[in-house]
Each structure stands twice: as C-alpha cells, then as structure tokens.
Design a protein around this motif. Sequence first.
Motif, PDB file in Angstrom:
ATOM      1  N   MET A  15       0.815  -1.219   0.000  1.00 56.41           N
ATOM      2  CA  MET A  15       0.000   0.000   0.000  1.00 56.41           C
ATOM      3  C   MET A  15       0.851   1.272   0.000  1.00 56.41           C
ATOM      4  O   MET A  15       0.360   2.337  -0.347  1.00 56.41           O
ATOM      5  CB  MET A  15      -0.925   0.021   1.238  1.00 56.41           C
ATOM      6  CG  MET A  15      -2.007  -1.039   1.206  1.00 56.41           C
ATOM      7  SD  MET A  15      -2.933  -1.114   2.756  1.00 56.41           S
ATOM      8  CE  MET A  15      -4.029   0.288   2.539  1.00 56.41           C
ATOM      9  N   SER A  16       2.081   1.154   0.423  1.00 54.25           N
ATOM     10  CA  SER A  16       2.926   2.346   0.449  1.00 54.25           C
ATOM     11  C   SER A  16       3.378   2.649  -0.975  1.00 54.25           C
ATOM     12  O   SER A  16       3.006   1.989  -1.929  1.00 54.25           O
ATOM     13  CB  SER A  16       4.113   2.130   1.381  1.00 54.25           C
ATOM     14  OG  SER A  16       4.966   1.146   0.842  1.00 54.25           O
ATOM     15  N   ASN A  17       4.192   3.637  -1.096  1.00 51.97           N
ATOM     16  CA  ASN A  17       4.506   4.132  -2.437  1.00 51.97           C
ATOM     17  C   ASN A  17       5.680   3.407  -3.072  1.00 51.97           C
ATOM     18  O   ASN A  17       6.552   4.019  -3.663  1.00 51.97           O
ATOM     19  CB  ASN A  17       4.789   5.630  -2.376  1.00 51.97           C
ATOM     20  CG  ASN A  17       5.907   5.921  -1.389  1.00 51.97           C
ATOM     21  OD1 ASN A  17       6.290   5.072  -0.610  1.00 51.97           O
ATOM     22  ND2 ASN A  17       6.430   7.121  -1.438  1.00 51.97           N
ATOM     23  N   ASN A  18       5.738   2.108  -2.946  1.00 48.37           N
ATOM     24  CA  ASN A  18       6.836   1.373  -3.558  1.00 48.37           C
ATOM     25  C   ASN A  18       6.544   0.969  -4.993  1.00 48.37           C
ATOM     26  O   ASN A  18       7.452   0.650  -5.735  1.00 48.37           O
ATOM     27  CB  ASN A  18       7.153   0.138  -2.722  1.00 48.37           C
ATOM     28  CG  ASN A  18       7.807   0.530  -1.423  1.00 48.37           C
ATOM     29  OD1 ASN A  18       8.845   1.187  -1.436  1.00 48.37           O
ATOM     30  ND2 ASN A  18       7.193   0.172  -0.316  1.00 48.37           N
ATOM     31  N   LEU A  19       5.291   0.940  -5.315  1.00 50.73           N
ATOM     32  CA  LEU A  19       4.932   0.588  -6.684  1.00 50.73           C
ATOM     33  C   LEU A  19       3.885   1.581  -7.161  1.00 50.73           C
ATOM     34  O   LEU A  19       2.828   1.705  -6.557  1.00 50.73           O
ATOM     35  CB  LEU A  19       4.361  -0.833  -6.723  1.00 50.73           C
ATOM     36  CG  LEU A  19       4.006  -1.353  -8.110  1.00 50.73           C
ATOM     37  CD1 LEU A  19       5.264  -1.525  -8.951  1.00 50.73           C
ATOM     38  CD2 LEU A  19       3.264  -2.669  -7.998  1.00 50.73           C
TER      39      LEU A  19
ATOM     40  N   ALA B 126       0.121   7.410   1.862  1.00 53.30           N
ATOM     41  CA  ALA B 126       0.966   7.858   2.966  1.00 53.30           C
ATOM     42  C   ALA B 126       0.677   7.001   4.191  1.00 53.30           C
ATOM     43  O   ALA B 126      -0.362   6.334   4.277  1.00 53.30           O
ATOM     44  CB  ALA B 126       0.687   9.323   3.257  1.00 53.30           C
ATOM     45  N   ASP B 127       1.605   7.040   5.145  1.00 54.46           N
ATOM     46  CA  ASP B 127       1.432   6.232   6.348  1.00 54.46           C
ATOM     47  C   ASP B 127       0.108   6.528   7.028  1.00 54.46           C
ATOM     48  O   ASP B 127      -0.575   5.618   7.512  1.00 54.46           O
ATOM     49  CB  ASP B 127       2.584   6.510   7.325  1.00 54.46           C
ATOM     50  CG  ASP B 127       3.907   5.961   6.816  1.00 54.46           C
ATOM     51  OD1 ASP B 127       3.891   5.193   5.835  1.00 54.46           O
ATOM     52  OD2 ASP B 127       4.940   6.305   7.397  1.00 54.46           O
ATOM     53  N   ALA B 128      -0.246   7.824   7.073  1.00 51.93           N
ATOM     54  CA  ALA B 128      -1.487   8.189   7.751  1.00 51.93           C
ATOM     55  C   ALA B 128      -2.688   7.572   7.038  1.00 51.93           C
ATOM     56  O   ALA B 128      -3.649   7.109   7.684  1.00 51.93           O
ATOM     57  CB  ALA B 128      -1.624   9.705   7.802  1.00 51.93           C
ATOM     58  N   GLN B 129      -2.651   7.566   5.724  1.00 53.46           N
ATOM     59  CA  GLN B 129      -3.760   6.972   4.971  1.00 53.46           C
ATOM     60  C   GLN B 129      -3.829   5.469   5.205  1.00 53.46           C
ATOM     61  O   GLN B 129      -4.918   4.910   5.382  1.00 53.46           O
ATOM     62  CB  GLN B 129      -3.592   7.264   3.482  1.00 53.46           C
ATOM     63  CG  GLN B 129      -3.760   8.749   3.152  1.00 53.46           C
ATOM     64  CD  GLN B 129      -3.396   9.033   1.717  1.00 53.46           C
ATOM     65  OE1 GLN B 129      -2.256   8.825   1.317  1.00 53.46           O
ATOM     66  NE2 GLN B 129      -4.359   9.497   0.936  1.00 53.46           N
ATOM     67  N   ILE B 130      -2.664   4.828   5.191  1.00 52.41           N
ATOM     68  CA  ILE B 130      -2.645   3.380   5.441  1.00 52.41           C
ATOM     69  C   ILE B 130      -3.175   3.100   6.842  1.00 52.41           C
ATOM     70  O   ILE B 130      -3.949   2.167   7.068  1.00 52.41           O
ATOM     71  CB  ILE B 130      -1.219   2.829   5.271  1.00 52.41           C
ATOM     72  CG1 ILE B 130      -0.736   3.033   3.833  1.00 52.41           C
ATOM     73  CG2 ILE B 130      -1.156   1.359   5.646  1.00 52.41           C
ATOM     74  CD1 ILE B 130       0.712   2.682   3.598  1.00 52.41           C
TER      75      ILE B 130
ATOM     76  N   ALA C 115      -2.722  15.912  -3.174  1.00 50.34           N
ATOM     77  CA  ALA C 115      -1.686  15.529  -2.203  1.00 50.34           C
ATOM     78  C   ALA C 115      -2.307  14.817  -1.006  1.00 50.34           C
ATOM     79  O   ALA C 115      -3.400  15.176  -0.569  1.00 50.34           O
ATOM     80  CB  ALA C 115      -0.927  16.771  -1.740  1.00 50.34           C
ATOM     81  N   PRO C 116      -1.620  13.799  -0.485  1.00 52.59           N
ATOM     82  CA  PRO C 116      -2.165  13.077   0.677  1.00 52.59           C
ATOM     83  C   PRO C 116      -2.075  13.928   1.940  1.00 52.59           C
ATOM     84  O   PRO C 116      -1.284  14.880   2.001  1.00 52.59           O
ATOM     85  CB  PRO C 116      -1.276  11.844   0.774  1.00 52.59           C
ATOM     86  CG  PRO C 116      -0.016  12.233   0.116  1.00 52.59           C
ATOM     87  CD  PRO C 116      -0.354  13.237  -0.933  1.00 52.59           C
ATOM     88  N   PRO C 117      -2.869  13.559   2.937  1.00 53.55           N
ATOM     89  CA  PRO C 117      -2.818  14.326   4.191  1.00 53.55           C
ATOM     90  C   PRO C 117      -1.408  14.336   4.767  1.00 53.55           C
ATOM     91  O   PRO C 117      -0.692  13.342   4.716  1.00 53.55           O
ATOM     92  CB  PRO C 117      -3.800  13.572   5.112  1.00 53.55           C
ATOM     93  CG  PRO C 117      -4.025  12.252   4.467  1.00 53.55           C
ATOM     94  CD  PRO C 117      -3.810  12.438   3.000  1.00 53.55           C
ATOM     95  N   GLY C 118      -1.066  15.512   5.275  1.00 51.48           N
ATOM     96  CA  GLY C 118       0.284  15.676   5.821  1.00 51.48           C
ATOM     97  C   GLY C 118       1.252  16.244   4.811  1.00 51.48           C
ATOM     98  O   GLY C 118       2.335  16.689   5.169  1.00 51.48           O
ATOM     99  N   HIS C 119       0.857  16.208   3.551  1.00 51.42           N
ATOM    100  CA  HIS C 119       1.748  16.664   2.487  1.00 51.42           C
ATOM    101  C   HIS C 119       1.081  17.709   1.594  1.00 51.42           C
ATOM    102  O   HIS C 119       1.554  17.987   0.506  1.00 51.42           O
ATOM    103  CB  HIS C 119       2.216  15.463   1.658  1.00 51.42           C
ATOM    104  CG  HIS C 119       2.875  14.410   2.486  1.00 51.42           C
ATOM    105  ND1 HIS C 119       4.190  14.490   2.873  1.00 51.42           N
ATOM    106  CD2 HIS C 119       2.390  13.282   3.056  1.00 51.42           C
ATOM    107  CE1 HIS C 119       4.498  13.434   3.632  1.00 51.42           C
ATOM    108  NE2 HIS C 119       3.416  12.691   3.750  1.00 51.42           N
ATOM    109  N   ARG C 120      -0.035  18.253   2.069  1.00 57.72           N
ATOM    110  CA  ARG C 120      -0.728  19.301   1.311  1.00 57.72           C
ATOM    111  C   ARG C 120      -0.043  20.636   1.602  1.00 57.72           C
ATOM    112  O   ARG C 120       0.534  20.823   2.698  1.00 57.72           O
ATOM    113  CB  ARG C 120      -2.194  19.364   1.722  1.00 57.72           C
ATOM    114  CG  ARG C 120      -2.941  18.084   1.377  1.00 57.72           C
ATOM    115  CD  ARG C 120      -4.245  17.994   2.132  1.00 57.72           C
ATOM    116  NE  ARG C 120      -4.961  16.782   1.764  1.00 57.72           N
ATOM    117  CZ  ARG C 120      -5.793  16.145   2.568  1.00 57.72           C
ATOM    118  NH1 ARG C 120      -6.023  16.607   3.788  1.00 57.72           N
ATOM    119  NH2 ARG C 120      -6.404  15.055   2.173  1.00 57.72           N
TER     120      ARG C 120
END
Lengths: 655, 309
Positions: free
Chosen positions: A27-31, A57-61, B43-48
């Motif tokens: 789920m992270s941004n590796n792919l 992002a970690d928060a989203q995951i 942008a995802p949260p934390g990066h806006r």
Amino acid sequence: MARGLSRAQLGITDEMIATFGETIFQMSNNLQVREGDPIRTLNWAEIERQREGMGLADAQISERIGLSREQVMFIRNHEESRRFRTGQQAYLLDLGGGRRFRPERVIPLAERFKFSESALRLRAALRFDPLLVREYIRHGWWRDDTLHGWISRHVKERPDAPALMQGDRVISYRGLADQVSRLAEGLRQAGVARGEVVTVQLPNTIEFAVAYLAICRLGAVLCTLHMPYRGAELEALLAHSRAVAAIGLADTKDWSPARTYLALKSRIPTLQVIVAVGTPVEGTLSLNALIEHSPPLDARYPAPLASDPFLLLYTSGTTSAPKGVPHPYHTMLSNAWVGAPEHRVTANDRILSAAPFTHLYGLYSLHVAWAVGAATVLLPAFTPGDLAVTIERDRPTGLWCGPPHAAAMRAQGLFDKHDLSSLTLAILSGSACPPELVRWLQAKTPQCAVTQLWGMTETQGALYSRPGDALDVAATSAGRASPGTEIRIADADDRALPSGEEGELQVRGCLVFPGFYDNEAANRTAFTANGWYRSGDLASMDDAGNVTITGRSKDIINRGGVKFNPREIEDLLDAHPVILQSAIIPMSDPVLGERACCFVMLRPGVAMITLAEIVAYLAAQNIAKIKLPERLVIVPEMPLTPTRKIIKGRLVIPA
Amino acid sequence: MRHPSEGFPADPIAAKQAIFDYCKKRGALAVGVADLAALERIAPPGHRPTDLMPRVKSVISLGVGGQTQGAWQLPAKAMAYSGSTEVRGYTVAYGCAFFIEQKFGAPSVYVPPDIDPESGPRVPLQSLKLHAEIAGIGARSFAGDILLHPQFGFMYYASVFTELELPPDQPMAENPCPAPSCVSMYRSIGRTPCMKFCPAQCLSGEIDDAGKQKSSRYDMAACAELTQEYEAVPKILAEAVRDENRSHGADRLLDPDSKMLWYKVSAGSGGWFAQCFECMRVCPIATQAPQADPILRTEEARSAAANKP
C-alpha cells in the motif's frame, strides 16, 4: 521508526509484522501504477480512482487498516529494510565510471554469491603472519597467480602447444581450456560452488588434470585422495574436508571407488555429488559426459583469486584428527614459478611425473609445467617397464620420481634396454635417497642433471639441488633452499644450530602452509613462536646451505613415498582379541625405503598369532594394502615409559 | 511586511509577471503557478500545501536546466548527476520568496525539497513534482514519472509558497512523453528506450493507438534500491541503529559498500552520484528537446548581443 518510542512502546510484535508487513509494503509508495494521463485534463474522478495506485501515505494506510501511524511507519520501515538491504552500490561501482548500465549484468542482491559455512571455515584457516606476508609481497613472490590465470595465458600465447600427453592422446592448451571450461560448468550445475571442497581419487591421467583445473576454475578446492585408500580412510577424509563432491574411478580391478562414495553419501551430510570416470554408475555423474555435453562456463563467472584456498591435502594421518593442509595459490604457485628457472624448466620442456598426482610432489610437477607452459607427459600408474617405455616414446625432458621408482628400474636393468636420452633433468624426492643411487643414475644418464628435492605437503619444494651442482652435493644432500624459503636447523628449544650440527629442520617462507585445517592441537606444536614450521625431520646443513636429511623424529612410515601413520593400525590391533599391545615401526627396505614391522605382545594364555592372521584381520577392517604390516615380531613385553607409553626406539627388529 | 488583512496588490497578473521575470532573470527556464485547490485535492494528508503553510494562497513552481548535452553523452554515470544544478533552482526559489515578501509584502516560504523525516527516504514533505505538473511546467513521463518539458526537456524543480494570491496556470495540455521515436520503438519491440535500458527493469507501460500513455508502472522501490544512493544512507544507518547486535551493526556500517558510500557522501570525492539516470540518458525529450541544450537556449541572447551596433 517513531523517534523516542521503542518497539515495545509501540506495541509491535513479530506477529504483527508478519501479519501486516506485506500489506503495508504494497500500500505504500513502492509501486506506482497509473492509467492514462488524467492530470492533463484534471479529470478528478479518474485522479481519485487511481490515487491508491500511486501509493498511500502512512497516515492513509493507518486509517485503512486500523493501526496507528507510528505502527505503520515502523512496519513499513522494517519491511523496506528487510526487502532492500541496499548494498547494491557495489554494482554502481562495478558498472559505473566509464561504462553503461546493462540490466543483464545486474545480479539481484538475493542472488549474489554467498560462501557456505564450510567454505568460510576453510578460508578462515588461511591465517598468515602479516609481517611475513608483507615481505613476500615486497619481494614479488606472492603475486596474482592462479592456475586459471596461467592456463588462460598459455591459451593466448601458445594455444596449439601440447599441454597433456597420455599415450596417443595429446591435448593442446586450447583444447585443455575448453575441456576445463565445460567440466567446470558441469560441476557448477551439479552444485559445486566457490570455496567448496571436491575430492579427486584418480591416477595420473588427462581426467585428473582436467578435473583439477575445472575445480580451480570454479574457485573450488581440490582435495586429493590417495589411490590405495579404501572405505575407512575415505570416510574419515571426506568427512573432515566437508567435501561436497567426489570424483573417482567407476571401477578398478578389485573395487569400485564410485560405489564406495555412494555408500558413504548417507553418512557424510556434505557429500552431494559423485562423479565417476569410466563405465556409467547409477546414481553418479559421468565425468566424460559432463565434459562432452556441458556448455562452456560463462566467461563472466568470477575467476579465482590468488588468496583463495585451492588445495586441501592430507598428510599421512587418517586418525581421529586428520591433518588437513590448506594452501592458497599464493604459497604453492609462488614456489612453483620461482622453482621453474631453478630447475631450468622452460616452455619447451616435457615433464613426466612417476609420482602420483594425489601427492603434492606429483602436483608440483604440474605446477612447474603450467608455470611456464610446458607439456606434461602422463603415466597413469607406475610400473618400471611402463615408465621406461613412456620415456622412450614420449621423450620427456624432465622426470619427477622417487628413489624407489629409480631403484626399481635399476633392478630390472631398464636403463640399458631403453633410450632415455631425452631426459635433461631428473628430480628424486619422496623418501630418503641413497647417495649411490644418485651416482648410479647420473652415470647412466650423463646428459641429465640428477637432483634431489625435499618437500612436504606443508611446503611443496622447500629444498632442492640444482642442475649444475656438483655430483657430491646432488648425491648426499637434498640441496639448498628454494627462492623465498628460509631454513634452519634447530635444537629442541628451537634455537638455530651452527653448520654441521644435527637438529630439526625448520622452514619458513612464502611457500609454507598457514596451519592445519580444523586441528588446533596440531597447530599448537607445528610452528615456533616466530613462524618457523617444525618439519619433524632431522637434518644438518653445510656452510653452502645444502641440507642433508639424517632421519625423522616422527613415527611416520614411508613406504615407497607413501607415508602413513601406523597409529590407526595399532589401535585396531590393540582391539584384537588375542593381542594385548602392539606397535608398528619402519623397517628399512632396499626398494621401498621402508616397510611396516609389527610388534605385538599377546594376551596371557595365548600361544601364537601369525602375520597372515593379522593381515586378514586388518583387511577385513578395510585397511589399505600399503598399510598392512609386512613383518611380525612377537615380544614378551613392550618397553614402556612410566606413563605406559611404548618406547618405539627400543624396539629392535631381529636380523 | 503588511498584515494579510491589509491586502496585497490589486493586480495579481502584474505581480505574477514580475515574479516570473525575477525567476527567469535568475536562471529559471520555466515558471508557473499551480492551482492550490488541485494540489490540496491530490496531495495526501500531511503533504498538502496547507499542512506546511496554513494560509498559503499560491504555489509557484519553477524549473532550472539539468544536464548539459555533454553530460548526457558521457557514458560515465558519475557525470549524469552533474551535481548542484538543482541547487540553482532552490536558490532561485529562495530568492523569489524574499522578492515577494519585499516587493509585495506577502509572507512566502521557499519549500524545502527535503524528505519527510518521519516517513522514510522516499516520501517528501511536499511533492515539488506535483507542484510543477499542476503549474504546467512539466508532465509525467514513462520514466518513473520524471517530469519532462517539451521545450526544455529535463529540469530540476523548486517551489515557493506565498500568501499572495496569483492566478493559477493549467497543466500542460499535451504530454511530450512518449516522443514519436519512442512510439515507433514501442510499436516495434514493445518497450520505449527508458523501459529497455533501465538497469533495475523498474519501468513498464503501454502506449495507446493515438500514441499516448495508456498505462504506466514504476517500481519505485526497485529503482531506489539499485540506483539511488541517497536511499542507502538512511537505510544503512537505520539498520545499524536498529540492530540489537551491536557488532553486527558496526560491521554493516563499515562494510566496503558502506565505506565507499561514506566516502562519496563526504566532501572528499565531490562526485556523489544519486540516480543512475539511464532512463533520461536515452530519452529523446530529455536530451534533444529544442531548448534542452544550454547553448541553444542562449542563442537568441547571443545573436542579439552580436547584432548590437
């Protein structure tokens, strides 16, 4: 990791990592996966649909899977570190600078070569004194020589020159390199890797030479097994060497080495591959088939390095603690290439060894030949007649043999029946050489420089007389030190003795092995504090540095150049129901130098035992024929020390 | 500086032009203003942008030139990352933030190009790439989403956040990637040059019948592992620190690969190469765009100077 928080504070467990690691990593941004190009038109529906494909992002995951952000962060970092251990910078360096990347040159980290535990163990045995090594390198004795490097050079410089001659089979250096490359690939596919030990029990044949070089090409380690060795000896050495492969004859006239290895396979966990030479044996690979059907080894396969171990040879002992002698190319090849000019061997020579290649003395002939690109004339098995015929037919210029070989030829009058005029160099070594034998041989071959050599498995050629030396020197001494070798005669306290005095011969230099493999007990006594190797041989040295071997302080029996420690035979005899105690000592022999004489003390009430009964008993224990006692002396009592050890020096062989 | 309640210049178009002129005069090749709402949405949260600067009104993105033609042509990877050219972009952005504050009194910040220290080496605080793309000075390529510009090819980007409200630009209507020659190659062998020559084989994708990007797949982890050394430093340190066996951790820090890295990171060599740049080296847009060559870019000025009476 969240700063300041320990794993326990975060509540991270191994189970949690195992459970969520893969998910978080994915789920992270590796792919990053994208469809079309929705940004061009700010197609929001499509952008938002694809958002996850660009990684979260970690928060989203964290929100998606119900872990805290810190836990997600920890697990993601853990997974990334586990999967990508970095270290690929090596490839940037390898491929960088002036070259372009090529995907096919990149080996994924997980597939990078890794030495096995046993290979690392053997490499760890190569410990040299750094101060001495610095000197060897400064003098230019230790270079980057490897057998693969030497053969490659000869392929370039003299591709069609003969490398091996066995009867009507003549193989050029180019042909030899091709066979070596194919066998190396075959062995590689079978599972032989860098640093692994491969045993070879073959006569002096083309197959031996090809196998030797193929093993070296792979960066593996050759361990020779003497031809007479049978089950008991083979098991001890295969186990101690941790060999992964064994190469031997399919059949001999009275036993099958390949089938013996197969039988041992179940008891020796490291032994995986059996290669048979000759008729096919089920469960083994055919050496000839490997050469014929394997493609050449990929030229990019890493070449061995001079500091790599390449030989693991065993001294005479096959007792509970076999003495394995590991050598890197540095020691052996430095001794060979500095030795070639001393012996006046050039690329135009043909060298024949009557000594078996399973002994270092026989291997030395190969090393000297390959150092200069000379041809090797092969004599598979020694008989006096075959040796004479081979010399007459193949016209070798250099002969490596033992005193028993020369004595046997003399006994049959072969020097008068055959044309041996091609010889310009003869080296006698392997056992004590009677001076009159050298004088006689020199008289019979006036065109030939008859010399002696003294060496050990631990040293290769440490002393030798040179062509041009006075006959007296060649007849009465083993010569003087080879280049890069220091010798001294020392007393019992390891103090150097002056010229003319008898003491222990001690050796130091670029050729000396680093210590016995996996035998610290032997290593504790093998070297002096300042690096001299205690040979165990008694000798004296004259003012010119010529050394005369006067005896041995060890109990080894040297039967025609084949040395063995009688202790294991004694142990078996001591277990015999009618024998109370036994001791085996050498008895001198005009042809073989020494034979084994067995002293036994019978148990009370037992009247007699015969030599034939003892021999039959030992043969039933799978003991090699060469080790069997050839004389029996029954004594009423053994001479003993206060600690009940037999004083062998007081055992007198009746006339 | 004026307080926001006092308001800023009434002519945002003129302000925008003044800012663009400032940036270009100091070396920016392209400048644009990104749509803040779009950035906030993507942008995802934390990066806006508002996560960094809550009262931000405009995001200015600028691009400076990357490698010279000579650097692209050299086989040596050490030359691909010519070093410090992106710093010029940051310098311009830093100066631009000051320029806006001094000229228009609007609080501004130069957006740090750094990674998010708590989110690993691959997550930036702000995506400068996203800013540039929304600002219309670059479009995502098959080559790992590296932005390309049809005129200037490959650029390094920098951003400025400001409370000055400026009219936003739009993303580029056309993506220069894939170039016509890449489409031809794809039709022939199923791969574009960047896909073919990627040493980590981390790029793949499809081109549709119209010669546009149909799908793109970028294995960022594989790329980073093999070719981006800046990944290695935090990872090696993290491993060493995390390692419960201290001697093992020390070994890891001091193994030959790591030691070479320390050496390259240090000022001693001056040649730390970060990315392998093989995808860009074979990219016709990066290397052959009309204004990609610094010599061609200055031709007009040189001609003008030569024709001066």
